[in-house]
Design a protein around this motif. Structure first.
Motif, PDB file in Angstrom:
ATOM      1  N   SER A 183     -29.076 -14.722   1.188  1.00 36.19           N
ATOM      2  CA  SER A 183     -27.916 -15.010   1.837  1.00 36.19           C
ATOM      3  C   SER A 183     -27.213 -15.939   2.180  1.00 36.19           C
ATOM      4  O   SER A 183     -25.899 -16.017   1.399  1.00 36.19           O
ATOM      5  CB  SER A 183     -28.136 -13.758   3.037  1.00 36.19           C
ATOM      6  N   ALA A 184     -27.837 -16.868   3.076  1.00 37.57           N
ATOM      7  CA  ALA A 184     -26.950 -18.131   3.085  1.00 37.57           C
ATOM      8  C   ALA A 184     -26.872 -18.894   2.284  1.00 37.57           C
ATOM      9  O   ALA A 184     -25.583 -19.663   1.665  1.00 37.57           O
ATOM     10  CB  ALA A 184     -27.382 -18.855   4.049  1.00 37.57           C
ATOM     11  N   ALA A 185     -27.642 -18.974   0.757  1.00 42.21           N
ATOM     12  CA  ALA A 185     -27.561 -19.945  -0.494  1.00 42.21           C
ATOM     13  C   ALA A 185     -26.347 -18.671  -1.370  1.00 42.21           C
ATOM     14  O   ALA A 185     -25.750 -19.032  -1.716  1.00 42.21           O
ATOM     15  CB  ALA A 185     -28.319 -20.125  -0.993  1.00 42.21           C
ATOM     16  N   ALA A 186     -26.110 -17.837  -1.101  1.00 39.96           N
ATOM     17  CA  ALA A 186     -25.883 -17.132  -2.143  1.00 39.96           C
ATOM     18  C   ALA A 186     -24.139 -16.562  -1.542  1.00 39.96           C
ATOM     19  O   ALA A 186     -23.159 -16.650  -2.773  1.00 39.96           O
ATOM     20  CB  ALA A 186     -26.226 -15.114  -1.991  1.00 39.96           C
ATOM     21  N   ALA A 187     -23.530 -16.816  -0.487  1.00 39.38           N
ATOM     22  CA  ALA A 187     -22.763 -17.132   0.378  1.00 39.38           C
ATOM     23  C   ALA A 187     -22.300 -18.271  -0.253  1.00 39.38           C
ATOM     24  O   ALA A 187     -20.926 -18.324  -0.322  1.00 39.38           O
ATOM     25  CB  ALA A 187     -22.851 -16.475   1.856  1.00 39.38           C
ATOM     26  N   ILE A 188     -22.916 -19.502   0.364  1.00 41.85           N
ATOM     27  CA  ILE A 188     -22.414 -20.516  -0.453  1.00 41.85           C
ATOM     28  C   ILE A 188     -21.778 -20.793  -1.340  1.00 41.85           C
ATOM     29  O   ILE A 188     -21.474 -21.286  -2.603  1.00 41.85           O
ATOM     30  CB  ILE A 188     -23.082 -21.849  -0.304  1.00 41.85           C
ATOM     31  N   ALA A 189     -23.329 -20.338  -2.886  1.00 37.79           N
ATOM     32  CA  ALA A 189     -22.700 -20.411  -4.344  1.00 37.79           C
ATOM     33  C   ALA A 189     -21.312 -19.503  -4.568  1.00 37.79           C
ATOM     34  O   ALA A 189     -20.555 -20.102  -5.618  1.00 37.79           O
ATOM     35  CB  ALA A 189     -23.809 -19.507  -4.999  1.00 37.79           C
ATOM     36  N   LYS A 190     -21.054 -18.395  -3.919  1.00 33.72           N
ATOM     37  CA  LYS A 190     -19.900 -17.667  -4.323  1.00 33.72           C
ATOM     38  C   LYS A 190     -18.642 -18.472  -3.721  1.00 33.72           C
ATOM     39  O   LYS A 190     -17.451 -18.506  -4.489  1.00 33.72           O
ATOM     40  CB  LYS A 190     -20.178 -16.496  -2.926  1.00 33.72           C
TER      41      LYS A 190
END
Length: 53
Positions: A25-32
Motif C-alpha cells: 500500500s505504501a509503494a502503491a501510494a507513492i506510485a500514484k
C-alpha cells in the motif's frame, strides 16, 4: 519521474503477491503520487511549451 512511478508500481505488485500488504500500500501510494505529478507536469509543459514565437 514516470520511471519511478512504474518502479514503485512493480514493487507494489510484487509485495502484494508476497503478502506484504503494508509495503504494497505504501509503494502503491507513492506510485500514484508520482504518476499524478508526472501527469500535471506533462500537461503544463504541453500547454506552456507551445508558446514560442
Amino acid at each position: 519521474m514516470l520511471g519511478y512511478a512504474v518502479i514503485f508500481f512493480i514493487i507494489a505488485l510484487v509485495a502484494g503477491i508476497l503478502g506484504f500488504f503494508t509495503l504494497a500500500s505504501a509503494a502503491a501510494a507513492i506510485a500514484k503520487l508520482l504518476f499524478v505529478v508526472f501527469l500535471i507536469l506533462f500537461i503544463l509543459s504541453f500547454i506552456f511549451g507551445k508558446r514560442r514565437i
